[in-house]
Design a protein around this motif. Structure first.
Motif, mmCIF file in Angstrom:
data_model
loop_
_atom_site.group_PDB
_atom_site.id
_atom_site.type_symbol
_atom_site.label_atom_id
_atom_site.label_comp_id
_atom_site.label_asym_id
_atom_site.label_seq_id
_atom_site.Cartn_x
_atom_site.Cartn_y
_atom_site.Cartn_z
ATOM 1 N N ILE A 1 10.236 2.495 13.983
ATOM 2 C CA ILE A 1 9.316 1.444 14.401
ATOM 3 C C ILE A 1 8.896 1.720 15.838
ATOM 4 O O ILE A 1 9.757 1.899 16.702
ATOM 5 N N PRO A 2 7.612 1.768 16.144
ATOM 6 C CA PRO A 2 7.192 2.007 17.534
ATOM 7 C C PRO A 2 7.604 0.836 18.422
ATOM 8 O O PRO A 2 7.448 -0.326 18.061
ATOM 9 N N LEU A 3 8.152 1.176 19.594
ATOM 10 C CA LEU A 3 8.689 0.152 20.477
ATOM 11 C C LEU A 3 7.619 -0.780 21.023
ATOM 12 O O LEU A 3 7.932 -1.891 21.457
ATOM 13 N N ASP A 4 6.359 -0.350 20.981
ATOM 14 C CA ASP A 4 5.337 -1.212 21.582
ATOM 15 C C ASP A 4 5.010 -2.423 20.707
ATOM 16 O O ASP A 4 4.261 -3.298 21.114
ATOM 17 N N ILE A 5 5.567 -2.485 19.495
ATOM 18 C CA ILE A 5 5.405 -3.710 18.713
ATOM 19 C C ILE A 5 5.979 -4.892 19.483
ATOM 20 O O ILE A 5 5.457 -6.006 19.449
ATOM 21 N N SER A 6 7.056 -4.634 20.221
ATOM 22 C CA SER A 6 7.692 -5.712 20.974
ATOM 23 C C SER A 6 6.827 -6.194 22.130
ATOM 24 O O SER A 6 7.094 -7.240 22.713
ATOM 25 N N ASN B 1 0.850 -1.182 0.000
ATOM 26 C CA ASN B 1 0.000 0.000 0.000
ATOM 27 C C ASN B 1 0.890 1.238 0.000
ATOM 28 O O ASN B 1 2.108 1.134 -0.122
ATOM 29 N N ASN B 2 0.296 2.409 0.119
ATOM 30 C CA ASN B 2 1.064 3.659 0.111
ATOM 31 C C ASN B 2 0.642 4.519 1.289
ATOM 32 O O ASN B 2 -0.359 5.221 1.222
ATOM 33 N N PHE B 3 1.444 4.433 2.370
ATOM 34 C CA PHE B 3 1.143 5.212 3.567
ATOM 35 C C PHE B 3 1.947 6.509 3.623
ATOM 36 O O PHE B 3 2.201 7.065 4.699
ATOM 37 N N ASN B 4 2.356 6.971 2.439
ATOM 38 C CA ASN B 4 2.884 8.339 2.276
ATOM 39 C C ASN B 4 4.048 8.673 3.196
ATOM 40 O O ASN B 4 4.146 9.776 3.717
ATOM 41 N N HIS B 5 4.937 7.714 3.418
ATOM 42 C CA HIS B 5 6.126 7.941 4.252
ATOM 43 C C HIS B 5 5.776 8.361 5.688
ATOM 44 O O HIS B 5 6.553 9.037 6.361
ATOM 45 N N SER B 6 4.599 7.972 6.131
ATOM 46 C CA SER B 6 4.203 8.269 7.508
ATOM 47 C C SER B 6 4.819 7.246 8.458
ATOM 48 O O SER B 6 5.350 6.217 8.040
ATOM 49 N N SER B 7 4.746 7.543 9.752
ATOM 50 C CA SER B 7 5.293 6.639 10.759
ATOM 51 C C SER B 7 4.326 5.496 11.025
ATOM 52 O O SER B 7 3.109 5.627 10.872
ATOM 53 N N ILE B 8 4.877 4.367 11.447
ATOM 54 C CA ILE B 8 4.044 3.276 11.934
ATOM 55 C C ILE B 8 3.519 3.701 13.303
ATOM 56 O O ILE B 8 4.300 4.044 14.189
ATOM 57 N N PRO B 9 2.209 3.693 13.504
ATOM 58 C CA PRO B 9 1.670 4.238 14.751
ATOM 59 C C PRO B 9 1.868 3.304 15.939
ATOM 60 O O PRO B 9 2.052 2.092 15.784
ATOM 61 N N TYR B 10 1.832 3.889 17.154
ATOM 62 C CA TYR B 10 1.773 3.093 18.367
ATOM 63 C C TYR B 10 0.391 2.445 18.474
ATOM 64 O O TYR B 10 -0.577 2.951 17.945
ATOM 65 N N GLY B 11 0.318 1.327 19.145
ATOM 66 C CA GLY B 11 -0.967 0.701 19.393
ATOM 67 C C GLY B 11 -1.008 -0.783 19.090
ATOM 68 O O GLY B 11 -1.988 -1.460 19.418
#
Length: 555
Positions: free
Chosen positions: A57-62, A26-36
């Motif tokens: 990369i948001p740390l909460d992925i871990s 997809n194309n998320f326009n160079h935005s950040s991966i959100p927390y959540g």
């Protein structure tokens, strides 16, 4: 085709029973991966690849404690190893290290050295960090990764991996500790020294790619043959690599390496005679070396061969007669830029129904083709290059009707392009055709320049190429040539062809390049050439044409 950004309060994060989430391509326009993502307490598989995410990369992925697979490849993530260390540093507290089996961070913009916290991924099976800018040393952590089966450090800019005394030195020697490892890709870095024999201890290793580095010294075939599980070995493009066990009198062999399927030794300094490959080979690539002598008869033992590339060496003599019947599934034969002196190989190529590429360019082949037994049966041929040889006589009229892959609208249905419909676009459709792993390029004479062509991409897009440049063919251009209605490139220049230009050439609707320069053609240029609406290159110079030019006809 999703465009925009993924908001932090997206309703996706409310799906606490969600197990698999795929937002790739997809194309998320160079935005950040959100927390959540930590709210997705049941999530096991996360794929955000090729979606134009950037920054970090948001740390909460871990904290998503059940994740088994994470694919973040093909984005524009630019955080450095410190941020990566912070991410993996959360693992012990979150139990993330317990289930995680796959981590793919390839094709991003990571920089710096890989942190030692990589060792926290104790259950990881597949690590892909390829096409980044890590560099520096590899951490001394691989002893912890006891379940690792695949490691990909392709094009990671590593420069400090020096080898000596036939063994790995420094922290990289940890790569050999996981005895479960099956695939190792270290290509396109800057590794120096000898190829380590310590890889032999990896008894489950099936794929080893050390290409495009700076390995030197000699390859010992008998040592490599002890890696009995190996199916793919790529040592190409090391430039200083030689082989002490090849000499002019005795052929080296891989006979005891019975599972080898792909062997690529191209672009090195191998000298002497051609090594006798194991009969299990499907791809034998040994171009751009300094091999001499004749092709050994043992090559006819390769009953499963798909690709044979012996180009750009000093091989000579005759081509073994059995080459036409030892492998019906062969798709590519590339023997260009050697010293073969015989007539056109008169083995029966008609029994090779899958042959797509035949390149005999820049040798010393001679004689005529019009009476050759080998000028029929090329049912799948897309590329034929006999240029820069010494062939004589007329063009073989029986040859062109056999080129079925250059005559079809849809090769899956084998519908011929009829002469009665010259205005129909007749480009073949053969999705997925071609050599999948073949990385070599072929030389192409087009636009008055010698260009290089990526065979893999070209074959898969139905590229068709017919090149008889710089021989001594004479007589007329046969009208039957017009049956090749899906042909893209036709080069008959620098021969001694005579007579008028057949008007039926205007029915080769897909033609993009036509070069007939430096012949003895005469008469008027047929107006039918104006039907070639896809033509980009037309060279009719140094002939005996009269009347209006093609430009005047178009106007």
């Amino acid at each position: 085709m999703i465009v925009g950004s993924l908001p932090r309060n997206t309703s996706l994060f409310r799906l606490q029973g969600l197990k698999q989430l795929n937002l790739s391509l997809n194309n998320f326009n160079h935005s950040s991966i959100p927390y959540g993502f930590s709210q997705l307490v049941s999530l096991t598989h996360l794929d955000l690849s090729d979606s134009f995410f950037s920054v970090f990369i948001p740390l909460d992925i871990s904290l998503a404690s059940k994740l088994i697979s994470i694919d973040l490849s093909g984005n524009h993530l630019t955080f450095d190893s410190h941020s990566f260390g912070m991410l993996t540093g959360h693992l012990p507290e979150s139990n993330w290290s317990s289930p995680l089996r796959l981590l793919d961070l390839s094709h991003n913009h990571f920089s710096g050295s890989i942190p030692a916290s990589l060792g926290n991924l104790t259950t990881i099976a597949s690590l892909d960090f390829s096409s980044n800018e890590f560099g520096g040393p590899i951490p001394d952590v691989f002893g912890n990764l006891i379940k690792l089966t695949a490691l990909d450090f392709y094009d990671c800019k590593f420069t400090a991996l020096y080898l000596s005394n036939n063994s790995l030195t420094g922290p990289i020697n940890q790569i050999q500790k996981p005895k479960s490892i099956q695939r190792v890709y270290l290509a396109k870095n800057d590794i120096h020294g000898e190829i380590p024999t310590s890889f032999i201890g990896l008894i489950k290793l099936t794929h080893l790619d050390l290409s495009s580095n700076n390995f030197s010294a000699a390859v010992e075939f008998d040592v490599l043959s002890k890696m009995k599980s190996l199916t793919e070995l790529d040592l190409s493009n090391n430039k200083l690599l030689s082989c002490s066990s090849i000499d002019s009198g005795n052929n080296s062999t891989f006979r005891v390496l019975e599972n080898l399927v792909t062997l690529d030794l191209g672009f090195n300094l191998l000298q002497g005679s051609l090594p006798a490959p194991p009969p299990s080979l499907q791809e034998f690539l040994i171009s751009k070396n300094k091999l001499s002598g004749e092709i050994p008869p043992s090559i006819c033992n390769l009953t499963s061969l798909d690709i044979l590339d012996l180009s750009s060496n000093y091989l000579g003599g005759i081509i073994p007669a059995c080459l036409g019947n030892f492998s019906q599934g062969i798709s590519t034969i590339n023997l260009q830029m050697n010293n073969f002196r015989s007539r056109f190989p008169d083995f029966c190529l008609s029994v090779l129904p899958d042959l797509q590429v035949l390149i005999l360019r820049s040798n010393r082949f001679h004689g005529g083709l019009h009476n050759s037994k080998a000028t029929s049966g090329f049912l799948s041929l897309q590329v034929i290059d006999l240029s820069q040889n010494k062939f004589t006589g007329p063009l073989p009229t029986t040859f062109f009707p056999s080129l079925r892959a250059m005559q079809v609208v849809d090769s899956r249905q084998t519908i011929k392009c009829g002469r009665a419909t010259p205005d129909v676009m007749c480009i073949a459709d053969c999705e997925g055709c071609g050599a999948v792993r073949y990385k070599a390029v072929m030389k192409l004479n087009m636009k008055r320049l010698e260009m290089e062509l990526d065979l893999e991409k070209s074959l898969s897009s139905d590229f068709t190429h017919f090149d008889f440049l710089n021989n001594q063919f004479n007589g007329r251009i046969p009208e039957v040539l017009a049956e090749l209605c899906s042909l893209l490139v036709l080069n008959l220049s620098h021969n001694s062809l005579t007579g008028p230009l057949p008007s039926l050439l205007g029915s080769i609707a897909a033609l993009e390049s036509l070069d007939l320069t430096s012949n003895k053609l005469g008469g008027r240029i047929p107006s039918e050439l104006t039907k070639l609406t896809f033509l980009e290159v037309l060279n009719l110079s140094q002939n005996n044409f009269v009347g209006p030019t093609v430009k005047e006809m178009w106007e």
